[in-house]
Design a protein around this motif. Structure first.
Motif, PDB file in Angstrom:
ATOM      1  N   PHE A 260       0.827  -1.200   0.000  1.00  0.00           N
ATOM      2  CA  PHE A 260       0.000   0.000   0.000  1.00  0.00           C
ATOM      3  C   PHE A 260       0.867   1.257   0.000  1.00  0.00           C
ATOM      4  O   PHE A 260       1.987   1.259   0.508  1.00  0.00           O
ATOM      5  CB  PHE A 260      -0.926  -0.004   1.231  1.00  0.00           C
ATOM      6  CG  PHE A 260      -1.691  -1.284   1.403  1.00  0.00           C
ATOM      7  CD1 PHE A 260      -2.546  -1.742   0.402  1.00  0.00           C
ATOM      8  CD2 PHE A 260      -1.541  -2.067   2.539  1.00  0.00           C
ATOM      9  CE1 PHE A 260      -3.244  -2.940   0.541  1.00  0.00           C
ATOM     10  CE2 PHE A 260      -2.232  -3.262   2.697  1.00  0.00           C
ATOM     11  CZ  PHE A 260      -3.084  -3.703   1.693  1.00  0.00           C
ATOM     12  N   GLN A 261       0.294   2.305  -0.558  1.00  0.00           N
ATOM     13  CA  GLN A 261       1.001   3.576  -0.676  1.00  0.00           C
ATOM     14  C   GLN A 261       1.110   4.251   0.697  1.00  0.00           C
ATOM     15  O   GLN A 261       0.143   4.313   1.441  1.00  0.00           O
ATOM     16  CB  GLN A 261       0.235   4.483  -1.646  1.00  0.00           C
ATOM     17  CG  GLN A 261       0.962   5.755  -2.004  1.00  0.00           C
ATOM     18  CD  GLN A 261       0.156   6.583  -2.997  1.00  0.00           C
ATOM     19  OE1 GLN A 261      -0.904   6.145  -3.435  1.00  0.00           O
ATOM     20  NE2 GLN A 261       0.642   7.745  -3.334  1.00  0.00           N
ATOM     21  N   VAL A 262       2.305   4.732   1.016  1.00  0.00           N
ATOM     22  CA  VAL A 262       2.537   5.438   2.288  1.00  0.00           C
ATOM     23  C   VAL A 262       3.124   6.806   2.003  1.00  0.00           C
ATOM     24  O   VAL A 262       4.014   6.951   1.167  1.00  0.00           O
ATOM     25  CB  VAL A 262       3.514   4.655   3.195  1.00  0.00           C
ATOM     26  CG1 VAL A 262       3.641   5.339   4.552  1.00  0.00           C
ATOM     27  CG2 VAL A 262       3.086   3.212   3.358  1.00  0.00           C
ATOM     28  N   ARG A 263       2.617   7.818   2.716  1.00  0.00           N
ATOM     29  CA  ARG A 263       3.222   9.146   2.617  1.00  0.00           C
ATOM     30  C   ARG A 263       3.175   9.812   4.000  1.00  0.00           C
ATOM     31  O   ARG A 263       2.405   9.400   4.877  1.00  0.00           O
ATOM     32  CB  ARG A 263       2.511  10.010   1.574  1.00  0.00           C
ATOM     33  CG  ARG A 263       1.114  10.451   1.938  1.00  0.00           C
ATOM     34  CD  ARG A 263       0.516  11.315   0.827  1.00  0.00           C
ATOM     35  NE  ARG A 263      -0.733  11.950   1.242  1.00  0.00           N
ATOM     36  CZ  ARG A 263      -1.929  11.390   1.163  1.00  0.00           C
ATOM     37  NH1 ARG A 263      -2.038  10.163   0.669  1.00  0.00           N
ATOM     38  NH2 ARG A 263      -3.010  12.042   1.553  1.00  0.00           N
ATOM     39  N   VAL A 264       4.023  10.805   4.161  1.00  0.00           N
ATOM     40  CA  VAL A 264       4.052  11.550   5.420  1.00  0.00           C
ATOM     41  C   VAL A 264       3.637  12.984   5.145  1.00  0.00           C
ATOM     42  O   VAL A 264       4.192  13.639   4.260  1.00  0.00           O
ATOM     43  CB  VAL A 264       5.467  11.519   6.050  1.00  0.00           C
ATOM     44  CG1 VAL A 264       5.513  12.372   7.307  1.00  0.00           C
ATOM     45  CG2 VAL A 264       5.881  10.084   6.356  1.00  0.00           C
ATOM     46  N   GLU A 265       2.622  13.456   5.872  1.00  0.00           N
ATOM     47  CA  GLU A 265       2.157  14.853   5.767  1.00  0.00           C
ATOM     48  C   GLU A 265       2.013  15.428   7.164  1.00  0.00           C
ATOM     49  O   GLU A 265       1.286  14.869   7.996  1.00  0.00           O
ATOM     50  CB  GLU A 265       0.798  14.912   5.056  1.00  0.00           C
ATOM     51  CG  GLU A 265       0.885  14.779   3.552  1.00  0.00           C
ATOM     52  CD  GLU A 265      -0.488  14.917   2.892  1.00  0.00           C
ATOM     53  OE1 GLU A 265      -1.462  15.257   3.611  1.00  0.00           O
ATOM     54  OE2 GLU A 265      -0.587  14.666   1.678  1.00  0.00           O
ATOM     55  N   LYS A 266       2.723  16.550   7.421  1.00  0.00           N
ATOM     56  CA  LYS A 266       2.636  17.227   8.723  1.00  0.00           C
ATOM     57  C   LYS A 266       2.848  16.240   9.870  1.00  0.00           C
ATOM     58  O   LYS A 266       2.084  16.217  10.842  1.00  0.00           O
ATOM     59  CB  LYS A 266       1.290  17.941   8.863  1.00  0.00           C
ATOM     60  CG  LYS A 266       1.078  19.026   7.810  1.00  0.00           C
ATOM     61  CD  LYS A 266      -0.293  19.678   7.948  1.00  0.00           C
ATOM     62  CE  LYS A 266      -0.490  20.732   6.864  1.00  0.00           C
ATOM     63  NZ  LYS A 266      -1.846  21.340   6.934  1.00  0.00           N
TER      64      LYS A 266
END
Length: 599
Positions: free
Chosen positions: A154-160
């Motif tokens: 699954f796609q993972v990203r980091v925001e704030k």
């Protein structure tokens, strides 16, 4: 990566790419970034963390409602080398942090559903705590066996400072995916007596060989022949779950095999191989020519000498029908098990809540003495006795006595007579290689086929794997050994398929075996044959222990009960090429082997 069949680390894709751009980026690429031999199939494990997997061909436009997106934790909640199971609302995923990077994939091992958060994270893969299967954290690909399926990623990203996972809902629910496979492009009538690859046997070695060929882009004909009347099924479960049907135990359906152009011919027993004309003859008269042959016929019960072999209700556990019959006949009746093999002991354990009485006849002083040592064998024997199983050790069967043809008594050589309505014989096995005697394929004095590290026999174009072979074992300085494990057969199938395609791969896997009795599991890793000492940590009486098997000053195998994931941890250490010294496990402090990486 440290897995059995590791591939180069995939190229990282920046998170800023939109989903559409990302899918364009990976279209037609295989996991290692090279052009795929079957670009019309979806690559297994897209690049980096951007793969939302399914088993269908690539679709460029996904509906937003097919996906779920959730903030699952703060960026500092996980340290490097840690894992956490997280809830996305529509399902759960395994979140992993390694080398400062986050990854997410299915949280359950596709083999038996083990929670991977309790497994071992090391060098880019997660090893299952129950049976040792390994999965690449970037692609979800199965890197070491047992099992057939890979994991969705699954796609993972980091925001704030928030870690956000975006996942396909269907993949979250299924928790598994099949690797893409090529189709057969050869135009051949199914009645034609020729196959580019002919596989004898539909156990894990044969099945994995066929699937690997298709996964690697093989587009010629594959025919798999089996003596069974069912599609491939999970044979180890036969002795643990006697009432399961063939359908419940099924590994692959006929539809699955047909959709990937793997032809299955059932109830076909090979009787001869002609290596000069490259042809196999079957008992029903069928003659099939081949270009490459893979022999994976497994084992057959060792013959026993006793009177009364015509008496009914005496079984060797070979098929689901055998298991179902044993369960039915034992209901409130007297059951006798001959042999203290793992199969025999598992059957006895499974029968205790059905049968009026369960008796076990064994030739040793305690069960599993040769495999696990006397102390562990005694502890397991006590478990059985506590469940009202009676043992008749240092004994053998003299006669089976029937009434109207049906079993009524088992007479022992000691003179003891046991009441019996059903009997299961689990007293060892031999390789099913009788049909090769005049073939020229080399076998040892016990009938095992000798192969090299690529699973090739002495005859050009003939390969063999699984229970029927002795093969060079890396951890024993390439001494030729027979390891009749379900997991090892998977490995042999893959190595043979890659060898057929000219992609030689050595076996680096660590043997892994498991057994289950009375709801308790014993796990074993390594190759302990010929061990000279056993170091036990924990409590044998409570069946919470780990046993290290040593030869000279080196640990060669480990067994445990209620001590997960230590066996998978040891498998990871041994699989990396490191050795564990006897002195390292004698101290009583084995905390260095116990994984602290899950939350």
């Amino acid at each position: 990566m440290g897995g059995c069949f590791s591939k180069p680390k995939p190229v990282e894709v920046k998170v800023e790419l939109s989903l559409l751009e990302k899918e364009k980026e990976v279209d037609g690429l295989s996991p290692n970034g090279k052009a795929s031999p079957f670009a019309d199939c979806r690559p297994n494990g897209a690049l980096g963390h951007g793969s939302d997997e399914d088993t269908t061909p690539l679709r460029l436009y996904h509906k937003p409602r097919d996906y779920v997106e959730a903030s699952v934790c703060h960026v500092k909640d996980l340290e490097n080398g840690q894992m956490r199971e997280v809830d996305l609302g529509s399902g759960r995923a395994l979140l992993i942090k390694e080398h400062g990077e986050f990854a997410a994939m299915g949280h359950k091992c596709p083999h038996y559903g083990a929670p991977l958060v309790k497994g071992v994270l090391s060098k880019g893969h997660v090893r299952c705590p129950w049976h040792g299967a390994c999965f690449n954290i970037a692609t979800g690909d199965l890197e070491d066996f047992p099992g057939l399926d890979s994991l969705p990623t699954f796609q993972v990203r980091v925001e704030k400072d928030k870690v956000i996972i975006r996942a396909n809902k269907q993949a979250l629910q299924s928790q598994k995916r099949s690797k893409p496979m090529a189709r057969c492009s050869a135009v051949i009538n199914s009645s034609t007596g020729f196959s580019h690859v002919l596989i004898i046997g539909s156990g894990p070695a044969g099945l994995v060989c066929a699937e690997t060929l298709r996964q690697e882009g093989f587009t010629d004909r594959i025919v798999m022949c089996t003596m069974d009347k069912h599609p491939p099924y999970d044979r180890p479960k036969l002795s643990k779950s006697l009432e399961s049907t063939a359908e419940q135990l099924r590994l692959r359906s006929m539809d699955f095999l047909q959709s990937h152009d793997i032809e299955l011919l059932t109830e076909k027993e090979a009787v001869a191989v002609d290596v000069k004309t490259r042809a196999v003859t079957f008992e029903d008269g069928l003659r099939m020519e081949y270009r490459k042959l893979f022999i994976a016929t497994g084992s057959k019960p060792k013959p026993m000498n006793y009177k009364g072999k015509d008496v009914r209700n005496v079984f060797h556990l070979r098929t689901p029908e055998d298991a179902n019959s044993v369960a039915r006949l034992a209901n409130n009746k007297n059951a006798v098990v001959v042999g203290t093999s793992f199969v025999g002991m598992e059957v006895a354990a499974a029968l205790t809540d059905k049968a009026h009485s369960v008796s076990i006849i064994g030739m040793e002083t305690v069960p599993f003495k040769k495999a696990l040592g006397e102390k562990v064998g005694k502890a397991i024997m006590k478990l059985f006795e506590a469940n009202r199983v009676k043992f008749y050790m240092l004994n053998e069967v003299s006669e089976m006595i029937g009434h109207h043809g049906q079993l009524k008594e088992v007479v022992l050589k000691s003179g003891k007579v046991l009441r019996a309505d059903v009997c299961v014989i689990g007293a060892g096995s031999a390789p099913a290689t009788g049909f090769l005697k005049q073939s020229g394929v080399h076998m040892d004095s016990k009938g095992f086929i000798t192969v090299n590290k690529m699973m090739q026999t002495n005859v050009d174009g003939i390969f063999a794997g699984g229970d029927v072979v002795v093969f060079p074992f890396l951890q024993r300085s390439n001494k030729k050994v027979n390891i009749p494990h379900w997991q090892m057969a998977h490995v042999h199938g893959r190595v043979a398929a890659l060898s057929m395609m000219g992609r030689a791969t050595e076996i680096k896997t660590v043997p892994y075996f498991w057994s289950a009795m009375f709801g308790k599991s014993i796990r074993i890793a390594g190759y302990g044959d010929g061990f000279d000492d056993v170091i036990i940590q924990g409590d044998l009486d409570e069946l919470k222990f780990v046993a290290f098997y040593t030869r000279s000053e080196e640990v060669v195998a480990v067994a445990s009960m209620n001590y997960d994931p230590i066996v998978s941890r040891v498998a990871e250490v041994l699989g990396s090429g490191k050795t564990i010294k006897k002195r390292d496990v004698e101290t009583g402090d084995i905390s260095w082997l116990i994984d602290k990486g899950s939350q």
